[in-house]
Design a protein around this motif. Sequence first.
Motif, PDB file in Angstrom:
ATOM      1  N   ASN A 185      37.521  47.343  27.301  1.00 13.16           N
ATOM      2  CA  ASN A 185      36.487  47.937  26.439  1.00 13.16           C
ATOM      3  C   ASN A 185      36.944  49.733  26.267  1.00 13.16           C
ATOM      4  O   ASN A 185      36.432  49.662  25.201  1.00 13.16           O
ATOM      5  N   CYS A 192      29.641  42.574  20.072  1.00 15.13           N
ATOM      6  CA  CYS A 192      29.186  43.088  21.260  1.00 15.13           C
ATOM      7  C   CYS A 192      27.831  42.418  21.470  1.00 15.13           C
ATOM      8  O   CYS A 192      27.028  42.702  20.760  1.00 15.13           O
ATOM      9  N   LEU A 219      22.847  44.501  23.985  1.00 12.21           N
ATOM     10  CA  LEU A 219      22.765  45.529  23.332  1.00 12.21           C
ATOM     11  C   LEU A 219      22.517  46.917  24.201  1.00 12.21           C
ATOM     12  O   LEU A 219      22.486  47.951  23.690  1.00 12.21           O
ATOM     13  N   ARG A 225      26.020  48.153  23.612  1.00  3.27           N
ATOM     14  CA  ARG A 225      26.168  48.572  22.247  1.00  3.27           C
ATOM     15  C   ARG A 225      25.610  50.095  22.321  1.00  3.27           C
ATOM     16  O   ARG A 225      26.070  50.894  21.723  1.00  3.27           O
ATOM     17  N   GLN A 226      24.501  50.135  23.023  1.00  4.43           N
ATOM     18  CA  GLN A 226      23.773  51.416  22.886  1.00  4.43           C
ATOM     19  C   GLN A 226      24.543  52.788  23.599  1.00  4.43           C
ATOM     20  O   GLN A 226      25.059  53.740  23.108  1.00  4.43           O
ATOM     21  N   LEU A 258      23.212  48.872  12.048  1.00  8.40           N
ATOM     22  CA  LEU A 258      22.253  48.608  13.312  1.00  8.40           C
ATOM     23  C   LEU A 258      21.114  47.567  12.853  1.00  8.40           C
ATOM     24  O   LEU A 258      20.617  47.916  11.820  1.00  8.40           O
ATOM     25  N   TRP A 267      27.438  46.017  13.444  1.00  6.73           N
ATOM     26  CA  TRP A 267      27.456  45.662  14.995  1.00  6.73           C
ATOM     27  C   TRP A 267      26.833  44.225  15.164  1.00  6.73           C
ATOM     28  O   TRP A 267      25.711  43.995  14.526  1.00  6.73           O
ATOM     29  N   THR A 320      26.300  40.102  17.125  1.00  8.86           N
ATOM     30  CA  THR A 320      26.173  39.339  18.262  1.00  8.86           C
ATOM     31  C   THR A 320      27.159  38.015  18.042  1.00  8.86           C
ATOM     32  O   THR A 320      27.546  37.875  16.914  1.00  8.86           O
ATOM     33  N   SER A 334      30.972  42.124  27.767  1.00  9.46           N
ATOM     34  CA  SER A 334      29.917  42.801  28.899  1.00  9.46           C
ATOM     35  C   SER A 334      30.220  41.786  30.118  1.00  9.46           C
ATOM     36  O   SER A 334      30.849  40.847  30.071  1.00  9.46           O
TER      37      SER A 334
END
Length: 165
Positions: free
Chosen positions: A27, A52, A55, A58-59, A104, A137, A139, A164
């Motif tokens: 990462n 990613c 969430l 991502r944040q 986003l 962004w 998934t 993750s």
Amino acid sequence: MQFMFIEQSSENTAKYDAAKYDSAKYNERSFSTLIRALRLSQGYFSFVLVHCNSLALRQQIVDRLQATCPVQPQQLFLPESATTLYTTIAAEVDAEQPPALMILGLESVQAIDRLLVSTNLLCSEFSKKFSFPVVFWVTDELLRKIIRTAPDLYNRMTTIRFISE
């Protein structure tokens, strides 16, 4: 009679720590690649896809970008009712173009197939109107949808992946 104690947890912990270290290292490289992509795209249009699934991760990445990146990306949260990306971006950056734009909320768009098809059809128009990188962004599910629904768009994207734990 002697008892031999085997410490099983240390082996499992070592494997877990190695996996954790590898994902953190991976990462970190991805983060550096993202910053480099944003810097090198200044004054030019480009599509950057950031894959990613988490969430929360991502944040964290978005927050870190805002705090440390020399290129301050503007954030655009797509409304659920969005049907075209081109007009949504044009309306958002009408007067002044940002150094970069992060898209986003794609996962919450109700007409996502329609939005992707229209974006795919207008790929070449983006570079005529915008001179900054657009960061998507996504998934796993959205990535599959983009590949299937908007192959031309996908082929124009630089892809960066974060994993993750």
